[in-house]
Design a protein around this motif. Structure first.
Motif, PDB file in Angstrom:
ATOM      1  N   ARG A 182       0.877  10.685  -3.733  1.00 58.00           N
ATOM      2  CA  ARG A 182       1.322  11.894  -3.045  1.00 58.00           C
ATOM      3  C   ARG A 182       2.445  12.583  -3.809  1.00 58.00           C
ATOM      4  NH1 ARG A 182       1.649  10.783   3.437  1.00 58.00           N
ATOM      5  NH2 ARG A 182       1.589  13.041   3.507  1.00 58.00           N
ATOM      6  N   GLY A 183       2.943  11.954  -4.866  1.00 60.21           N
ATOM      7  CA  GLY A 183       4.041  12.543  -5.633  1.00 60.21           C
ATOM      8  C   GLY A 183       5.388  12.389  -4.946  1.00 60.21           C
ATOM      9  N   GLU A 184       5.472  11.421  -4.008  1.00 57.51           N
ATOM     10  CA  GLU A 184       6.692  11.258  -3.224  1.00 57.51           C
ATOM     11  C   GLU A 184       7.441   9.969  -3.547  1.00 57.51           C
ATOM     12  OE1 GLU A 184       5.264  11.524   0.777  1.00 57.51           O
ATOM     13  OE2 GLU A 184       4.699  13.636   0.565  1.00 57.51           O
ATOM     14  N   LEU A 185       7.046   9.313  -4.628  1.00 64.63           N
ATOM     15  CA  LEU A 185       7.669   8.022  -4.923  1.00 64.63           C
ATOM     16  C   LEU A 185       9.014   8.187  -5.619  1.00 64.63           C
ATOM     17  CD1 LEU A 185       7.054   4.862  -4.863  1.00 64.63           C
ATOM     18  CD2 LEU A 185       6.541   5.153  -7.282  1.00 64.63           C
ATOM     19  N   LEU A 186       8.994   8.918  -6.708  1.00 59.89           N
ATOM     20  CA  LEU A 186      10.188   8.992  -7.567  1.00 59.89           C
ATOM     21  C   LEU A 186      11.123  10.105  -7.119  1.00 59.89           C
ATOM     22  CD1 LEU A 186       8.346   8.578 -10.987  1.00 59.89           C
ATOM     23  CD2 LEU A 186       9.575   6.805  -9.715  1.00 59.89           C
ATOM     24  N   THR A 187      12.422   9.881  -7.299  1.00 60.43           N
ATOM     25  CA  THR A 187      13.405  10.926  -7.013  1.00 60.43           C
ATOM     26  C   THR A 187      13.375  11.963  -8.137  1.00 60.43           C
ATOM     27  OG1 THR A 187      15.141   9.792  -8.236  1.00 60.43           O
ATOM     28  CG2 THR A 187      14.914   9.223  -5.904  1.00 60.43           C
TER      29      THR A 187
ATOM     30  N   SER B  42       0.833  -1.210   0.000  1.00 61.36           N
ATOM     31  CA  SER B  42       0.000   0.000   0.000  1.00 61.36           C
ATOM     32  C   SER B  42       0.864   1.255   0.000  1.00 61.36           C
ATOM     33  CB  SER B  42      -0.892   0.024   1.240  1.00 61.36           C
ATOM     34  OG  SER B  42      -1.704  -1.097   1.287  1.00 61.36           O
ATOM     35  N   GLN B  43       1.997   1.193   0.678  1.00 58.99           N
ATOM     36  CA  GLN B  43       2.821   2.391   0.831  1.00 58.99           C
ATOM     37  C   GLN B  43       3.310   2.904  -0.527  1.00 58.99           C
ATOM     38  OE1 GLN B  43       3.041   3.829   3.895  1.00 58.99           O
ATOM     39  NE2 GLN B  43       3.786   5.557   2.683  1.00 58.99           N
ATOM     40  N   TYR B  44       3.626   1.976  -1.423  1.00 51.70           N
ATOM     41  CA  TYR B  44       4.061   2.367  -2.763  1.00 51.70           C
ATOM     42  C   TYR B  44       2.967   3.198  -3.447  1.00 51.70           C
ATOM     43  CZ  TYR B  44       5.961   1.699  -7.524  1.00 51.70           C
ATOM     44  OH  TYR B  44       6.463   1.882  -8.780  1.00 51.70           O
ATOM     45  N   THR B  45       1.744   2.719  -3.359  1.00 47.88           N
ATOM     46  CA  THR B  45       0.612   3.414  -3.972  1.00 47.88           C
ATOM     47  C   THR B  45       0.427   4.797  -3.370  1.00 47.88           C
ATOM     48  OG1 THR B  45      -0.491   1.282  -4.280  1.00 47.88           O
ATOM     49  CG2 THR B  45      -1.859   3.245  -4.468  1.00 47.88           C
ATOM     50  N   ILE B  46       0.508   4.851  -2.047  1.00 52.83           N
ATOM     51  CA  ILE B  46       0.338   6.126  -1.347  1.00 52.83           C
ATOM     52  C   ILE B  46       1.426   7.106  -1.789  1.00 52.83           C
ATOM     53  CG2 ILE B  46       0.462   7.218   0.931  1.00 52.83           C
ATOM     54  CD1 ILE B  46      -0.655   4.445   1.999  1.00 52.83           C
ATOM     55  N   ASP B  47       2.671   6.645  -1.769  1.00 52.91           N
ATOM     56  CA  ASP B  47       3.784   7.520  -2.156  1.00 52.91           C
ATOM     57  C   ASP B  47       3.616   8.010  -3.598  1.00 52.91           C
ATOM     58  OD1 ASP B  47       4.867   7.128   0.338  1.00 52.91           O
ATOM     59  OD2 ASP B  47       6.349   5.650  -0.309  1.00 52.91           O
ATOM     60  N   TYR B  48       3.128   7.126  -4.464  1.00 51.68           N
ATOM     61  CA  TYR B  48       2.941   7.524  -5.864  1.00 51.68           C
ATOM     62  C   TYR B  48       1.924   8.660  -5.980  1.00 51.68           C
ATOM     63  CZ  TYR B  48       1.670   7.427 -10.782  1.00 51.68           C
ATOM     64  OH  TYR B  48       1.419   7.799 -12.072  1.00 51.68           O
TER      65      TYR B  48
ATOM     66  N   ALA C  93      -2.459  12.412 -15.600  1.00 51.91           N
ATOM     67  CA  ALA C  93      -3.860  12.003 -15.677  1.00 51.91           C
ATOM     68  C   ALA C  93      -4.186  10.937 -14.629  1.00 51.91           C
ATOM     69  CB  ALA C  93      -4.171  11.468 -17.081  1.00 51.91           C
ATOM     70  N   LEU C  94      -3.214  10.128 -14.281  1.00 47.69           N
ATOM     71  CA  LEU C  94      -3.489   8.980 -13.401  1.00 47.69           C
ATOM     72  C   LEU C  94      -3.309   9.312 -11.926  1.00 47.69           C
ATOM     73  CD1 LEU C  94      -1.736   6.265 -15.580  1.00 47.69           C
ATOM     74  CD2 LEU C  94      -4.154   6.243 -14.955  1.00 47.69           C
ATOM     75  N   ARG C  95      -2.427  10.245 -11.614  1.00 52.42           N
ATOM     76  CA  ARG C  95      -2.211  10.565 -10.198  1.00 52.42           C
ATOM     77  C   ARG C  95      -3.444  11.233  -9.622  1.00 52.42           C
ATOM     78  NH1 ARG C  95       1.707  14.376  -8.847  1.00 52.42           N
ATOM     79  NH2 ARG C  95       0.764  14.159  -6.791  1.00 52.42           N
ATOM     80  N   LYS C  96      -3.884  10.761  -8.464  1.00 52.16           N
ATOM     81  CA  LYS C  96      -5.127  11.259  -7.878  1.00 52.16           C
ATOM     82  C   LYS C  96      -4.921  11.695  -6.423  1.00 52.16           C
ATOM     83  CE  LYS C  96      -8.472  10.299 -11.050  1.00 52.16           C
ATOM     84  NZ  LYS C  96      -7.621   9.946 -12.182  1.00 52.16           N
ATOM     85  N   PRO C  97      -4.134  12.749  -6.221  1.00 52.07           N
ATOM     86  CA  PRO C  97      -4.009  13.228  -4.838  1.00 52.07           C
ATOM     87  C   PRO C  97      -5.342  13.826  -4.376  1.00 52.07           C
ATOM     88  CG  PRO C  97      -2.984  14.766  -6.360  1.00 52.07           C
ATOM     89  CD  PRO C  97      -3.406  13.590  -7.180  1.00 52.07           C
ATOM     90  N   PRO C  98      -5.700  13.662  -3.101  1.00 47.72           N
ATOM     91  CA  PRO C  98      -6.966  14.214  -2.599  1.00 47.72           C
ATOM     92  C   PRO C  98      -7.017  15.728  -2.765  1.00 47.72           C
ATOM     93  CG  PRO C  98      -6.006  12.692  -1.009  1.00 47.72           C
ATOM     94  CD  PRO C  98      -4.975  12.905  -2.070  1.00 47.72           C
ATOM     95  N   ILE C  99      -8.210  16.253  -3.030  1.00 47.94           N
ATOM     96  CA  ILE C  99      -8.366  17.712  -3.059  1.00 47.94           C
ATOM     97  C   ILE C  99      -9.244  18.126  -1.870  1.00 47.94           C
ATOM     98  CG2 ILE C  99      -8.030  17.936  -5.545  1.00 47.94           C
ATOM     99  CD1 ILE C  99     -11.006  18.130  -5.925  1.00 47.94           C
TER     100      ILE C  99
END
Lengths: 463, 463
Positions: free
Chosen positions: A412-417, A404-410, A434-440
């Protein structure tokens, strides 16, 4: 008189022994090679068998279908339903099942469109009881352990293997031990094996050291070794090939794409296809391609090396289930690629992240290691190795809940360096966006919400 | 001419309307009650139907069994395989399936022994595609949304409901919105819905405020409401009752034990049993008991209240999937307990933790909310409400991977507060001690490991 149902054959030197004669480390005493399980009817089997003694394809197909209407646990299992092609257990009462297998074969229309194929399937092995394809192998090997009266089983693993082992051991009433290196413990990876009652031992050494100690232990004590060197695991892991063909009404797909970590899985599926072809269950075989993460790519290096030399690498990838630099079963997978055709490709961290998000957006989801299949498929299509009308099946090996953490980090925009982000092409970046869905965050006012939905999402009002 | 296949009946005032006539909030305009879906053949159905028009039990049983050999997606679904008893979709092509259902019915020999029963079963709804029983309901309600040409769906939820909604919406090509209260966001609970492509909107209000805004939105915009008030969800959630009976070769169990949160699940299963009994598929009905967490026990309070008044509570329990103080469907579940018999019990935090570890140690595992069933069963046995020879089925609602952190905290000894620990009986404490498996650290030396195994685990050496 007991009839031997199977033998073991060394995949390196070809030496054949009976199942009873194997040592506790499942290595050929002559050449240290790994074993394959073979039967009298196996291709290149050692016992001469007349065609009339081959299992009858039509009868097998009928039998396997009929068992789907049975309420017997071994018939409800999507692995043991095919037990005719892996008679490895002497007493069927010793079979340990959690109703593994029976995993869905999903159509993936959006992914197909994204990569320019007419259609695309995903065989989701993450829908097994503990959430990964390892269950199909563990049900087989744990049943052999129970059949041989072992009381203890063990493996060196921090992830999916230990979860599967612990669950099946508990089911069989056996005790299980998980060996892991000491150091910063990854609790998340251990949660399942602890839940299923395994004993975890942290050794003051690295992973190779754990394997070494475990190897010593099983030669001195009656502990059954369940690392991937155990050839019976592959007998269970070959059954998704049978199940897939059933689901496709026995129309052979053109291409199977498998994630490559320790490399037993592609080997097992390949064995399944080769056996089906040999027995006349299918008229031809699919290609099998194996995809690795760029940071853990020894098979890819071997495949692209003119001299074909296997060199272990120091593994580093967020796709933890395939973070393996020195794969135990590389030769078996190499043999399968050679026998069936197919390729080896690699995928970068951002390519894996994008592929995972695309698979998720189909409502399917998977763990990061599974997503290398789709990332690799894109490359195979671009290289012309897969054409638009081919029927391709991706093997998804783990459930999205496994990481789950991988998905969350993705999201949140915090996965990739930043370095990884800088390598993303414009086309890929548009898809990430288009795919990233951070909460608004919005005011609790329906007008505000409606406005946001209308302006951002082009929602149209009731007529 | 279109024939109405079903009607909706208010569970409070009994008013009946056609499915087309329902408002967008699924509430009776007269009394604000929730609806049940009814059919011409329903018990107390409104359309007179002669016995000869009742679905034939033998034909249904045969048909459902035959469909298990089909490769059609709606036949492979363990929900839609029973579609004859919930004809809610006009065009079968609109059915959205992830091959939900087909969940295992496990024997639980160790738990049976621990509680003094001859045998015990667990129906594991956590083995559904997104890891919870919500999938069985979502496949039904999402299919209705697709059938009615909605493009947007929404719910207020932070957990299993939003995960299921997002997956099925993605599968159907619909867009989904999850409303959650602003504040300290529980990312873990959101990982799946983000993975499946849902849009998350955090509103500056509490959970009740989210429900209020969502209710306003669906009356103004064509957004299909998928909160548990949607009666079509229950039509999917009743199908595990059918599947369970199939798995038991149509021998009716004596007692079904269900976790109680929003209380739609027990109601749905009860509806399934009542319908099967009415149609002659089963000769008698099981009792259904509902177990709540002590910290979220409004139904338990209602059940033990001489005046039977429902009073919402402020919910607080680590079993997050049932942390609901004001359950929407309490009346439906209360009706089921009254109609079928059974009880309502509650379980403390330490009782839930112990029950979860015991279920895990069978190799099965579940999320904390599911474990209340076994904790409650212990009490029902102690009170003499369940006798040793009764056939009991626990409904496990979520996969152990849904809440890894709970498992980790338990085995680290960090789950329970000192106050909670002080309430543990000596007998329970002995079980906790036997079940907790914190990792042990050892030197990387096989003698050291052998010594530890021999001294602590009574392992005996090779003869």
């Amino acid at each position: 008189m007991k009839v031997a149902t199977h033998n073991l054959r060394c995949t390196e030197c070809g030496a054949v022994i009976t199942g009873d004669a194997v040592n506790s480390i499942f290595r050929c005493p002559d050449c240290n090679g790994l074993y394959d399980v073979i039967y009298p009817w196996s291709p290149n089997g050692t016992t001469a068998i007349s065609n009339s003694n081959l299992p009858n394809p039509s009868a097998l197909r009928w039998l396997w279908q009929e068992r789907r209407t049975s309420t017997l646990p071994i018939d409800q299992s999507g692995v043991w339903r095919f037990r005719d092609l892996f008679p490895i257990v002497e007493n069927p009462e010793n079979i340990v099942t959690l109703r593994e297998g029976n995993t869905p074969l999903y159509q993936m229309p959006q992914c197909a469109k994204a990569v320019g194929l007419d259609s695309l399937f995903a065989k989701h092995q993450g829908m097994n009881p503990t959430g990964s394809f390892k269950d199909t192998g563990m049900t087989a090997a744990l049943s052999v352990a129970a059949d041989r009266k072992f009381e203890w089983v063990a493996c060196a693993s921090t992830g999916n293997t230990s979860a599967a082992m612990a669950a099946y051991a508990a089911r069989a009433g056996l005790r299980s031990i998980v060996f892991i290196p000491e150091g910063k413990i990854a609790w998340g990876k251990l949660s399942q094996s602890m839940d299923y009652g395994a004993l975890t031992i942290q050794l003051k050494t690295d992973f190779d050291g754990c394997v070494r100690i475990l190897t010593e232990l099983v030669t001195r004590f009656p502990i059954y070794l369940l690392n991937s060197v155990n050839p019976y695991r592959l007998e269970g892991q070959k059954t998704p090939a049978f199940e897939m063909l059933e689901q496709l009404d026995w129309e052979v797909p053109d291409h199977i794409i498998v994630p490559g970590g320790n490399l037993a899985n592609g080997a097992a599926l390949g064995k399944g296809f080769i056996e089906m072809h040999h027995l006349g269950l299918i008229p031809r075989m699919p290609k099998i391609s194996i995809i690795q993460a760029e940071g853990a790519n020894p098979l890819y290096r071997w495949f692209t090396d003119a001299n074909r030399i296997m060199r272990p690498v120091k593994a580093d990838t967020r796709a933890t289930a395939i973070r393996i630099g020195n794969p135990a079963s590389w030769r078996k997978s190499a043999n399968v690629i050679d026998a069936l055709g197919g390729w080896c490709e690699q995928a970068s961290e951002q390519e894996i992240a994008l592929a995972k998000a695309q698979i998720g957006a189909e409502g399917v989801g998977c763990e990061p290691a599974s997503a290398v299949t789709f990332a690799g498929l894109k490359k195979l299509v671009a290289l012309g190795k897969v054409s638009p009308e081919e029927r391709v099946v991706l093997i998804l090996t783990g459930h999205t809940l496994k990481d789950s953490q991988y998905t969350i980090d993705y999201h949140r925009g915090e996965l990739l360096t930043e370095a990884e982000k800088s390598q993303i092409s414009d086309a890929d970046q548009a898809q990430h966006t288009a795919l990233r869905k951070p909460p608004i965050v919005l005011e609790a006012d329906s007008d505000v919400v409606l406005h946001a939905l209308q302006s951002h999402m082009k929602m149209t009002q009731h007529a």
